[in-house]
Structures are given as C-alpha cells and as structure tokens.
Design a protein around this motif. Structure first.
Motif, short mmCIF file in Angstrom:
data_model
loop_
_atom_site.label_atom_id
_atom_site.label_comp_id
_atom_site.label_asym_id
_atom_site.label_seq_id
_atom_site.Cartn_x
_atom_site.Cartn_y
_atom_site.Cartn_z
N GLY A 1 -3.94 3.33 -2.89
CA GLY A 1 -3.23 2.90 -1.69
C GLY A 1 -4.17 2.45 -0.60
N ILE A 2 -5.27 3.16 -0.43
CA ILE A 2 -6.25 2.78 0.60
C ILE A 2 -6.93 1.47 0.21
CG2 ILE A 2 -8.45 3.45 1.66
CD1 ILE A 2 -7.42 6.38 1.40
N ALA B 1 0.91 -3.90 -6.75
CA ALA B 1 1.85 -2.81 -6.46
C ALA B 1 3.07 -2.87 -7.39
CB ALA B 1 2.29 -2.88 -5.01
N GLN C 1 -4.76 -5.80 1.55
CA GLN C 1 -3.58 -6.32 2.22
C GLN C 1 -3.86 -6.77 3.65
OE1 GLN C 1 -0.32 -3.63 1.97
NE2 GLN C 1 0.73 -4.53 3.69
N ALA D 1 -2.16 -8.02 -3.64
CA ALA D 1 -1.79 -6.62 -3.39
C ALA D 1 -0.35 -6.37 -3.79
CB ALA D 1 -2.00 -6.29 -1.91
N PHE E 1 0.82 -1.22 0.00
CA PHE E 1 0.00 0.00 0.00
C PHE E 1 0.85 1.27 0.00
CE2 PHE E 1 0.80 -0.55 4.46
CZ PHE E 1 0.81 0.73 4.99
N CYS F 1 -5.65 -0.85 -1.66
CA CYS F 1 -4.63 -1.88 -1.50
C CYS F 1 -4.44 -2.24 -0.04
CB CYS F 1 -3.31 -1.41 -2.12
SG CYS F 1 -2.04 -2.66 -2.17
N LEU F 2 -4.50 -1.28 0.84
CA LEU F 2 -4.39 -1.55 2.27
C LEU F 2 -5.53 -2.43 2.75
CD1 LEU F 2 -3.02 -1.09 5.00
CD2 LEU F 2 -4.42 0.97 5.24
N PHE G 1 1.75 2.94 -3.52
CA PHE G 1 0.75 3.79 -4.16
C PHE G 1 0.81 5.22 -3.62
CE2 PHE G 1 -0.97 -0.45 -4.91
CZ PHE G 1 -1.17 -0.37 -6.28
N TRP H 1 -2.71 -10.48 0.50
CA TRP H 1 -1.37 -9.90 0.47
C TRP H 1 -0.69 -10.15 -0.87
CZ3 TRP H 1 0.83 -7.53 4.86
CH2 TRP H 1 2.11 -7.05 4.65
#
Length: 62
Positions: A23-24, A43, A30, A39, A11, A26-27, A14, A36
């Motif tokens: 990024g959010i 990335a 994740q 993700a 995350f 992906c978090l 990003f 994981w």
C-alpha cells in the motif's frame, strides 16, 4: 466496494487486504499522475488474487 477503491484510491485496497507495505509503495506510485494508471491496474490485480486465495481457502476448509 473494493473495486471502486482499486480504481479511484488504489493504495487503500492494499491496506484493506492486509498488505500495508504494498500500500505504501502503491501510494508513492500513485502520487504521480502518470503512475495512477499502473497503480490502479496493480490494485485491481491484487484484489482479484486476494479473492481467489479466499475462495481456495474456503474450498479447502481452512
């Protein structure tokens, strides 16, 4: 360094390339252990696209 982040903390990549919404997302992906791997793959792919875009911009002189 960003490739290291893409594998271990996907995350954050990003946020470093200027895509905070991704990024959010992906978090959230994740957080689950199963999510994981996707993700990290996402990335690494986004990082390679970012590098390609920067090379194209440099070649065109922008």
């Amino acid at each position: 360094m960003r490739l290291f982040l893409a594998i271990f903390l996907p995350f954050l990549v990003f946020f470093t390339i200027g895509r905070p919404i991704a990024g959010i997302i992906c978090l959230i992906l994740q957080i689950t252990l199963i999510g994981w791997v996707p993700a990290a793959i996402w990335a690494v792919y986004a990082l390679s696209q970012y590098k390609t875009d920067k090379k194209i911009e440099r070649a065109l002189g922008r």
